[in-house]
Design a protein around this motif. Structure first.
Motif, PDB file in Angstrom:
ATOM      1  N   SER A   1     -21.099 -14.264  54.057  1.00 30.29           N
ATOM      2  CA  SER A   1     -21.932 -13.905  54.426  1.00 30.29           C
ATOM      3  C   SER A   1     -22.716 -12.293  53.376  1.00 30.29           C
ATOM      4  O   SER A   1     -21.570 -12.916  52.533  1.00 30.29           O
ATOM      5  CB  SER A   1     -22.013 -12.893  56.144  1.00 30.29           C
ATOM      6  N   PRO A   2     -24.286 -12.596  53.453  1.00 22.26           N
ATOM      7  CA  PRO A   2     -25.173 -11.201  52.761  1.00 22.26           C
ATOM      8  C   PRO A   2     -24.277 -10.421  52.946  1.00 22.26           C
ATOM      9  O   PRO A   2     -23.909  -9.869  51.079  1.00 22.26           O
ATOM     10  CB  PRO A   2     -26.368 -11.932  53.232  1.00 22.26           C
ATOM     11  N   ASP A   3     -24.133  -9.754  54.247  1.00 22.66           N
ATOM     12  CA  ASP A   3     -23.495  -8.251  53.872  1.00 22.66           C
ATOM     13  C   ASP A   3     -21.599  -8.025  53.046  1.00 22.66           C
ATOM     14  O   ASP A   3     -21.762  -7.472  52.950  1.00 22.66           O
ATOM     15  CB  ASP A   3     -23.546  -7.977  55.957  1.00 22.66           C
ATOM     16  N   TYR A   4     -21.157  -9.056  53.859  1.00 26.03           N
ATOM     17  CA  TYR A   4     -19.672  -9.471  53.237  1.00 26.03           C
ATOM     18  C   TYR A   4     -19.620  -9.343  51.205  1.00 26.03           C
ATOM     19  O   TYR A   4     -19.418  -8.001  50.951  1.00 26.03           O
ATOM     20  CB  TYR A   4     -18.947 -10.613  53.851  1.00 26.03           C
ATOM     21  N   THR A   5     -20.741 -10.241  50.822  1.00 29.17           N
ATOM     22  CA  THR A   5     -20.961 -10.142  49.702  1.00 29.17           C
ATOM     23  C   THR A   5     -21.626  -9.147  48.932  1.00 29.17           C
ATOM     24  O   THR A   5     -21.146  -8.748  48.564  1.00 29.17           O
ATOM     25  CB  THR A   5     -21.930 -11.429  49.342  1.00 29.17           C
ATOM     26  N   MET A   6     -22.807  -7.942  49.941  1.00 27.81           N
ATOM     27  CA  MET A   6     -23.610  -6.914  48.810  1.00 27.81           C
ATOM     28  C   MET A   6     -22.480  -5.898  49.109  1.00 27.81           C
ATOM     29  O   MET A   6     -22.218  -5.436  48.080  1.00 27.81           O
ATOM     30  CB  MET A   6     -24.390  -6.817  50.265  1.00 27.81           C
ATOM     31  N   GLU A   7     -21.607  -6.290  49.772  1.00 31.35           N
ATOM     32  CA  GLU A   7     -20.595  -4.901  50.250  1.00 31.35           C
ATOM     33  C   GLU A   7     -19.461  -4.929  49.167  1.00 31.35           C
ATOM     34  O   GLU A   7     -18.578  -4.210  48.512  1.00 31.35           O
ATOM     35  CB  GLU A   7     -19.628  -5.068  51.815  1.00 31.35           C
ATOM     36  N   GLN A   8     -19.144  -6.404  48.679  1.00 39.99           N
ATOM     37  CA  GLN A   8     -17.905  -6.249  47.922  1.00 39.99           C
ATOM     38  C   GLN A   8     -18.647  -5.992  46.520  1.00 39.99           C
ATOM     39  O   GLN A   8     -17.175  -4.954  45.373  1.00 39.99           O
ATOM     40  CB  GLN A   8     -17.519  -7.920  47.638  1.00 39.99           C
ATOM     41  N   LEU A   9     -19.919  -6.125  46.219  1.00 41.94           N
ATOM     42  CA  LEU A   9     -20.396  -5.671  44.939  1.00 41.94           C
ATOM     43  C   LEU A   9     -20.776  -3.595  44.793  1.00 41.94           C
ATOM     44  O   LEU A   9     -20.618  -3.872  43.720  1.00 41.94           O
ATOM     45  CB  LEU A   9     -21.771  -6.814  45.241  1.00 41.94           C
ATOM     46  N   VAL A  10     -21.112  -3.492  46.075  1.00 48.76           N
ATOM     47  CA  VAL A  10     -20.969  -2.158  46.143  1.00 48.76           C
ATOM     48  C   VAL A  10     -19.807  -1.479  45.689  1.00 48.76           C
ATOM     49  O   VAL A  10     -19.664  -0.354  45.160  1.00 48.76           O
ATOM     50  CB  VAL A  10     -21.591  -1.982  47.626  1.00 48.76           C
ATOM     51  N   LEU A  11     -19.086  -1.928  46.341  1.00 51.72           N
ATOM     52  CA  LEU A  11     -17.777  -1.655  45.941  1.00 51.72           C
ATOM     53  C   LEU A  11     -16.988  -1.442  44.498  1.00 51.72           C
ATOM     54  O   LEU A  11     -16.421  -0.521  43.980  1.00 51.72           O
ATOM     55  CB  LEU A  11     -16.680  -2.579  46.734  1.00 51.72           C
ATOM     56  N   ILE A  12     -17.431  -2.535  44.202  1.00 52.45           N
ATOM     57  CA  ILE A  12     -16.937  -2.793  42.399  1.00 52.45           C
ATOM     58  C   ILE A  12     -18.051  -1.316  41.984  1.00 52.45           C
ATOM     59  O   ILE A  12     -17.175  -0.351  41.284  1.00 52.45           O
ATOM     60  CB  ILE A  12     -17.870  -4.002  41.825  1.00 52.45           C
ATOM     61  N   VAL A  13     -19.168  -1.090  42.528  1.00 57.08           N
ATOM     62  CA  VAL A  13     -19.821   0.187  41.505  1.00 57.08           C
ATOM     63  C   VAL A  13     -19.162   1.304  41.812  1.00 57.08           C
ATOM     64  O   VAL A  13     -19.255   1.923  41.119  1.00 57.08           O
ATOM     65  CB  VAL A  13     -21.597  -0.063  41.490  1.00 57.08           C
ATOM     66  N   GLU A  14     -18.921   1.479  43.633  1.00 60.93           N
ATOM     67  CA  GLU A  14     -18.398   2.449  43.593  1.00 60.93           C
ATOM     68  C   GLU A  14     -17.644   3.042  43.383  1.00 60.93           C
ATOM     69  O   GLU A  14     -17.428   4.216  43.010  1.00 60.93           O
ATOM     70  CB  GLU A  14     -18.423   2.668  45.047  1.00 60.93           C
ATOM     71  N   LYS A  15     -16.365   2.137  43.356  1.00 63.32           N
ATOM     72  CA  LYS A  15     -14.662   2.414  42.005  1.00 63.32           C
ATOM     73  C   LYS A  15     -15.023   2.910  41.342  1.00 63.32           C
ATOM     74  O   LYS A  15     -14.340   3.737  40.499  1.00 63.32           O
ATOM     75  CB  LYS A  15     -14.297   1.999  42.525  1.00 63.32           C
ATOM     76  N   LEU A  16     -16.383   2.432  39.767  1.00 58.11           N
ATOM     77  CA  LEU A  16     -16.107   2.599  39.016  1.00 58.11           C
ATOM     78  C   LEU A  16     -16.255   3.849  38.387  1.00 58.11           C
ATOM     79  O   LEU A  16     -16.546   4.856  37.383  1.00 58.11           O
ATOM     80  CB  LEU A  16     -17.631   0.992  37.993  1.00 58.11           C
ATOM     81  N   ARG A  17     -17.691   4.325  39.332  1.00 61.29           N
ATOM     82  CA  ARG A  17     -18.638   5.752  39.667  1.00 61.29           C
ATOM     83  C   ARG A  17     -17.401   6.427  39.709  1.00 61.29           C
ATOM     84  O   ARG A  17     -17.408   7.539  39.318  1.00 61.29           O
ATOM     85  CB  ARG A  17     -19.724   5.793  40.669  1.00 61.29           C
ATOM     86  N   ALA A  18     -16.279   6.135  41.341  1.00 63.72           N
ATOM     87  CA  ALA A  18     -15.018   7.363  41.122  1.00 63.72           C
ATOM     88  C   ALA A  18     -14.475   7.258  40.290  1.00 63.72           C
ATOM     89  O   ALA A  18     -13.297   8.301  40.541  1.00 63.72           O
ATOM     90  CB  ALA A  18     -14.524   6.976  42.068  1.00 63.72           C
ATOM     91  N   ASN A  19     -14.487   6.484  39.277  1.00 66.38           N
ATOM     92  CA  ASN A  19     -13.270   6.048  37.977  1.00 66.38           C
ATOM     93  C   ASN A  19     -14.142   7.068  37.083  1.00 66.38           C
ATOM     94  O   ASN A  19     -13.652   7.228  35.697  1.00 66.38           O
ATOM     95  CB  ASN A  19     -12.655   4.614  37.876  1.00 66.38           C
TER      96      ASN A  19
END
Length: 409
Positions: free
Chosen positions: A119-137
């Motif tokens: 779904s759009p929401d599932y895909t968008m959440e995966q993309l956002v998680l990637i960037v959020e994890k990068l920033r957290a690191n």
């Protein structure tokens, strides 16, 4: 899809990302490596190059999270019915790849997109998680994130807080073209999502009662892409749509991508490539609209609504309006100088500054960087008048050089 190594996934998903033209970092802040080593490798799967407004060339890791997609857009190589090899990165794999490339100084940032899975929401959440994890690191590199129009506003807000630039592709120049070639997508929904991004960015820019801003949301703005040549949209329709998008959504860039034939193409698609020169001319015309004070009607006076492929649109306008020339470089206002073929915005600023100290000659203009081959028939300078050059019937022919790609001027 079977078990794949991360290198195999990278080969597939970087190749699948090449069809997206909007790989740029305009508006991103300059970042350099702490050890002063500068840019590193410029080769490797998934690395593309982009230019910032100040002329810096930077390298980005450009990949899809997956080329699996539930949509069946006729013009897309990753459509549901396409017979291509599929792959999918996990969130952790994209984070690891980006950090490894960044540590080795191969890249300065990430350009991340994806097919739609579940779904759009599932895909968008995966993309956002990637960037959020990068920033957290602690990742400080530039991030351009492709967003999904039908994703929830909360996810888009998280995306804008983590990424430098967001982009939502308008896909095709006309609503009718989108309905024909991508009936599962809705042009109104895409525009609504772009409006939400603009509104959220403005909301974060407003100052609180203490005088502080709420935070940075998509600090490098938003952009979009239009595919040119997949439908029968004219250049007037392409540029007219771009003009409206710039005004309505405060876009930083509209990217134009010449349609490229894809494997197992639908019968509704054109059999031949559109000329790449058309894409180039659209970029030149876009530049004139945004930075040279041209109107759409001035650039596209042709009744068919198509740009001249043989000469750049600024030169085409000048040849059709010879009564506006020659322009005296030593006395003309800025607006007139911007209309001269061969004069870019920087050259015009240099002319206005330099002529305060004395009359300018052709040699002075050459030292400033003016393209005199184009400008000479249209200007008056010290010891130079165009004479019969401006009136000659063969003036247009001297500029026609097929297959030559002119720079913006």
């Amino acid at each position: 899809m079977g078990k794949m190594s991360i290198q195999q996934k990278l080969a597939i998903l970087s190749d699948a990302a090449k069809y997206d033209a909007s790989c740029a970092s305009s508006g991103g802040s300059k970042r350099s490596s702490r050890d002063g080593s500068g840019l590193g490798s410029t080769t490797g799967s998934g690395i593309c190059h982009a230019y910032t407004p100040d002329g810096r060339c930077i390298s980005l890791l450009k990949i899809l999270m997956t080329n699996v997609c539930v949509f069946d857009c006729a013009y897309c190589v990753n459509r549901r019915s396409s017979n291509v090899r599929r792959a999918r990165f996990t969130v952790e794999e994209v984070v690891w790849l980006t950090e490894e490339f960044y540590r080795r100084n191969y890249i300065e940032g990430l350009f991340l997109s994806s097919g739609i899975i579940r779904s759009p929401d599932y895909t968008m959440e995966q993309l956002v998680l990637i960037v959020e994890k990068l920033r957290a690191n602690g990742f400080r590199g530039y991030v351009h994130l492709k967003t999904i129009p039908d994703a929830s506003p909360d996810l888009i807000e998280r995306a804008g807080l983590a990424a430098d630039r967001l982009s939502i592709n308008i896909e095709l120049p006309t609503d009718a073209g989108l309905n024909d070639l991508a009936p599962e997508k809705d042009a109104a929904s895409i525009r609504k999502a772009m409006g939400n991004v603009r509104a959220t960015k403005e909301d974060y820019s407003d100052r609180t009662h203490t005088g502080r801003r709420r935070g940075k949301f998509a600090s490098a703005g938003q952009s979009t892409q239009m595919i040119v040549g997949a439908d029968d949209g004219t250049d007037r329709q392409v540029l007219g749509n771009a003009n409206r998008l710039y005004g309505a959504y405060d876009l930083k860039r509209v990217y134009y991508s010449a349609f490229s034939p894809i494997p197992d193409a639908s019968a509704v698609l054109p059999l031949k490539d559109p000329p790449l020169m058309r894409e180039h001319r659209l970029y030149q015309a876009d530049w004139l609209l945004r930075f040279y004070e041209f109107s759409l009607d001035e650039i596209l006076s042709d009744q068919a609504g198509m740009l001249d492929l043989d000469i750049d649109p600024k030169l085409a306008w000048a040849l059709s309006n010879r009564d506006r020339f020659p322009v005296d470089v030593n006395s003309a206002p800025k607006e007139a100088l911007l209309r001269v073929p061969g004069f870019g915005t920087r050259i015009v600023d240099r002319i206005l500054k330099a002529r305060r100290n004395g009359s300018l000659s052709l040699e002075d203009l050459r030292r400033m960087g003016a393209r005199l081959k184009n400008a000479r028939p249209f200007i008056v300078a010290r010891a130079h008048r165009p004479g019969p050059m401006l009136e000659g019937a063969a003036l247009r022919d001297r500029f026609v050089k097929p297959q030559q790609m002119e720079l913006f001027a």
